[in-house]
Design a protein around this motif. Structure first.
Motif, PDB file in Angstrom:
ATOM      1  N   MET A   1       0.839  -1.202   0.000  1.00 59.61           N
ATOM      2  CA  MET A   1       0.000   0.000   0.000  1.00 59.61           C
ATOM      3  C   MET A   1       0.872   1.251   0.000  1.00 59.61           C
ATOM      4  O   MET A   1       1.837   1.347   0.762  1.00 59.61           O
ATOM      5  CB  MET A   1      -0.908   0.006   1.229  1.00 59.61           C
ATOM      6  CG  MET A   1      -1.798   1.233   1.323  1.00 59.61           C
ATOM      7  SD  MET A   1      -2.898   1.229   2.757  1.00 59.61           S
ATOM      8  CE  MET A   1      -4.023  -0.085   2.291  1.00 59.61           C
ATOM      9  N   ILE A   2       0.533   2.202  -0.862  1.00 60.13           N
ATOM     10  CA  ILE A   2       1.281   3.449  -0.936  1.00 60.13           C
ATOM     11  C   ILE A   2       0.951   4.311   0.277  1.00 60.13           C
ATOM     12  O   ILE A   2      -0.209   4.427   0.672  1.00 60.13           O
ATOM     13  CB  ILE A   2       0.939   4.199  -2.234  1.00 60.13           C
ATOM     14  CG1 ILE A   2       1.526   3.452  -3.437  1.00 60.13           C
ATOM     15  CG2 ILE A   2       1.462   5.639  -2.207  1.00 60.13           C
ATOM     16  CD1 ILE A   2       1.150   4.031  -4.776  1.00 60.13           C
ATOM     17  N   LYS A   3       1.965   4.894   0.858  1.00 61.82           N
ATOM     18  CA  LYS A   3       1.763   5.862   1.932  1.00 61.82           C
ATOM     19  C   LYS A   3       1.834   7.263   1.334  1.00 61.82           C
ATOM     20  O   LYS A   3       2.825   7.614   0.680  1.00 61.82           O
ATOM     21  CB  LYS A   3       2.808   5.692   3.037  1.00 61.82           C
ATOM     22  CG  LYS A   3       2.583   4.451   3.875  1.00 61.82           C
ATOM     23  CD  LYS A   3       3.436   4.473   5.134  1.00 61.82           C
ATOM     24  CE  LYS A   3       3.076   3.305   6.042  1.00 61.82           C
ATOM     25  NZ  LYS A   3       3.848   3.351   7.318  1.00 61.82           N
ATOM     26  N   LEU A   4       0.781   8.025   1.550  1.00 57.38           N
ATOM     27  CA  LEU A   4       0.704   9.403   1.057  1.00 57.38           C
ATOM     28  C   LEU A   4       0.804  10.338   2.242  1.00 57.38           C
ATOM     29  O   LEU A   4      -0.064  10.356   3.114  1.00 57.38           O
ATOM     30  CB  LEU A   4      -0.620   9.626   0.322  1.00 57.38           C
ATOM     31  CG  LEU A   4      -1.016  11.076   0.030  1.00 57.38           C
ATOM     32  CD1 LEU A   4       0.036  11.769  -0.829  1.00 57.38           C
ATOM     33  CD2 LEU A   4      -2.381  11.133  -0.630  1.00 57.38           C
ATOM     34  N   SER A  16      -3.973  12.715  -3.652  1.00 52.74           N
ATOM     35  CA  SER A  16      -5.055  11.821  -3.224  1.00 52.74           C
ATOM     36  C   SER A  16      -6.075  11.625  -4.344  1.00 52.74           C
ATOM     37  O   SER A  16      -6.593  10.516  -4.543  1.00 52.74           O
ATOM     38  CB  SER A  16      -5.724  12.356  -1.958  1.00 52.74           C
ATOM     39  OG  SER A  16      -6.228  13.662  -2.137  1.00 52.74           O
ATOM     40  N   LEU A  19      -4.544   9.130  -6.821  1.00 53.41           N
ATOM     41  CA  LEU A  19      -4.582   7.755  -6.307  1.00 53.41           C
ATOM     42  C   LEU A  19      -5.990   7.181  -6.377  1.00 53.41           C
ATOM     43  O   LEU A  19      -6.168   5.996  -6.686  1.00 53.41           O
ATOM     44  CB  LEU A  19      -4.032   7.720  -4.885  1.00 53.41           C
ATOM     45  CG  LEU A  19      -2.510   7.844  -4.795  1.00 53.41           C
ATOM     46  CD1 LEU A  19      -2.072   8.254  -3.396  1.00 53.41           C
ATOM     47  CD2 LEU A  19      -1.840   6.524  -5.188  1.00 53.41           C
ATOM     48  N   TYR A  26      -4.071   3.252  -0.818  1.00 56.60           N
ATOM     49  CA  TYR A  26      -3.121   4.144  -0.171  1.00 56.60           C
ATOM     50  C   TYR A  26      -3.584   4.467   1.236  1.00 56.60           C
ATOM     51  O   TYR A  26      -4.760   4.334   1.566  1.00 56.60           O
ATOM     52  CB  TYR A  26      -2.935   5.427  -0.973  1.00 56.60           C
ATOM     53  CG  TYR A  26      -4.140   6.354  -0.992  1.00 56.60           C
ATOM     54  CD1 TYR A  26      -4.221   7.462  -0.140  1.00 56.60           C
ATOM     55  CD2 TYR A  26      -5.210   6.136  -1.869  1.00 56.60           C
ATOM     56  CE1 TYR A  26      -5.320   8.317  -0.166  1.00 56.60           C
ATOM     57  CE2 TYR A  26      -6.304   6.988  -1.895  1.00 56.60           C
ATOM     58  CZ  TYR A  26      -6.355   8.074  -1.047  1.00 56.60           C
ATOM     59  OH  TYR A  26      -7.433   8.916  -1.065  1.00 56.60           O
ATOM     60  N   ILE A  55       5.185  10.671  -1.285  1.00 56.45           N
ATOM     61  CA  ILE A  55       4.683   9.303  -1.219  1.00 56.45           C
ATOM     62  C   ILE A  55       5.830   8.342  -1.001  1.00 56.45           C
ATOM     63  O   ILE A  55       6.986   8.627  -1.345  1.00 56.45           O
ATOM     64  CB  ILE A  55       3.912   8.889  -2.496  1.00 56.45           C
ATOM     65  CG1 ILE A  55       4.819   8.887  -3.736  1.00 56.45           C
ATOM     66  CG2 ILE A  55       2.680   9.770  -2.713  1.00 56.45           C
ATOM     67  CD1 ILE A  55       4.187   8.232  -4.966  1.00 56.45           C
ATOM     68  N   ASP A  57       6.192   4.367  -2.067  1.00 55.71           N
ATOM     69  CA  ASP A  57       5.600   3.219  -2.751  1.00 55.71           C
ATOM     70  C   ASP A  57       6.466   2.003  -2.443  1.00 55.71           C
ATOM     71  O   ASP A  57       7.642   1.969  -2.825  1.00 55.71           O
ATOM     72  CB  ASP A  57       5.564   3.480  -4.259  1.00 55.71           C
ATOM     73  CG  ASP A  57       4.907   2.340  -5.032  1.00 55.71           C
ATOM     74  OD1 ASP A  57       4.516   1.331  -4.418  1.00 55.71           O
ATOM     75  OD2 ASP A  57       4.787   2.466  -6.274  1.00 55.71           O
TER      76      ASP A  57
END
Length: 233
Positions: A1-4, A16, A19, A26, A55, A57
């Motif tokens: 999961m991508i962290k934003l 956002s 995504l 995310y 981000i 990834d």
């Protein structure tokens, strides 16, 4: 999961919305810039300019984690990763990139300065207010003329150029502008605002937008005073 890593601001919402549009899972990680989170060492490691968004990834192009800062770079990275909202033909990507750069080099800086001098500056400086309000009006005019001949900024198709500019136009009243004065921008804006992914992309951390970024003298200093300009190790 991508962290934003984001806060509820125009640049954060670019990421956002993107995504949500491409359907990648995310996690929105709050960086409360009114409380100084942008200066935390862990955040500076992924965003050395202490700006949101950024981000991380876990599945980068080579299968290894990658971090990206700067909203335009994030949009380009995600568009290439998902192969969406950036044409794959020989010619059309350059139309998207030029309007993306128009946002990065013009819309963001000029609208941001208008917003600052009209709403956040402690001393009202008529020259600055007039300069940046007029500069913003000129850019709204550029967009309106472009959108007279095209459905979207880069042509017939929705792209990262639109995703980049939409969150800024959303705050048009803060720039001293009325969408009624720019009918083509208004049509474009309304069509994008109705997209389900855009509606979803405006929800993360939206309570921060309601609160505002300047809540006291300390937050004003962190954002605009000596604390903002202090060197970071």
């Amino acid at each position: 999961m991508i962290k934003l890593y984001m806060w509820a601001m125009s640049n954060g919402y670019k990421a956002s919305i993107m995504l949500e549009e491409i359907g990648l899972p995310y996690e929105a990680c709050p960086v409360d810039i009114g409380r100084g989170d942008q200066f935390a060492p862990d955040f500076l490691r992924i965003s050395p300019n202490n700006k949101i968004p950024a981000i991380v990834d876990p599945n980068g192009p080579d299968g290894k984690p990658i971090s990206i800062f700067e909203s335009g770079a994030i949009l380009l990275y995600l568009a290439e990763k998902a192969r969406q909202f950036l044409p794959q033909t020989a010619r059309e990507p350059y139309r998207v990139v030029e309007w993306l750069m128009f946002q990065m080099g013009g819309v963001g800086p000029m609208f941001g300065q208008a917003h600052h001098f009209r709403h956040y500056a402690k001393e009202k400086h008529p020259y600055s207010i007039d300069r940046y309000t007029r500069a913003s009006a000129r850019l709204y005019g550029v967009m309106d003329r472009r959108l007279r001949d095209a459905s979207y900024l880069a042509g017939d198709d929705y792209s990262i150029a639109d995703i980049a500019s939409f969150p800024w136009v959303r705050r048009h009243e803060r720039h001293g502008q009325r969408l009624e004065d720019y009918p083509n921008v208004r049509r474009w804006f309304q069509s994008i605002a109705a997209r389900p992914a855009v509606i979803a992309g405006l929800k993360p951390l939206s309570e921060g937008e309601k609160r505002g970024i300047v809540v006291d003298e300390k937050s004003h200093d962190l954002l605009f005073g000596e604390s903002q300009f202090s060197p970071r190790a």
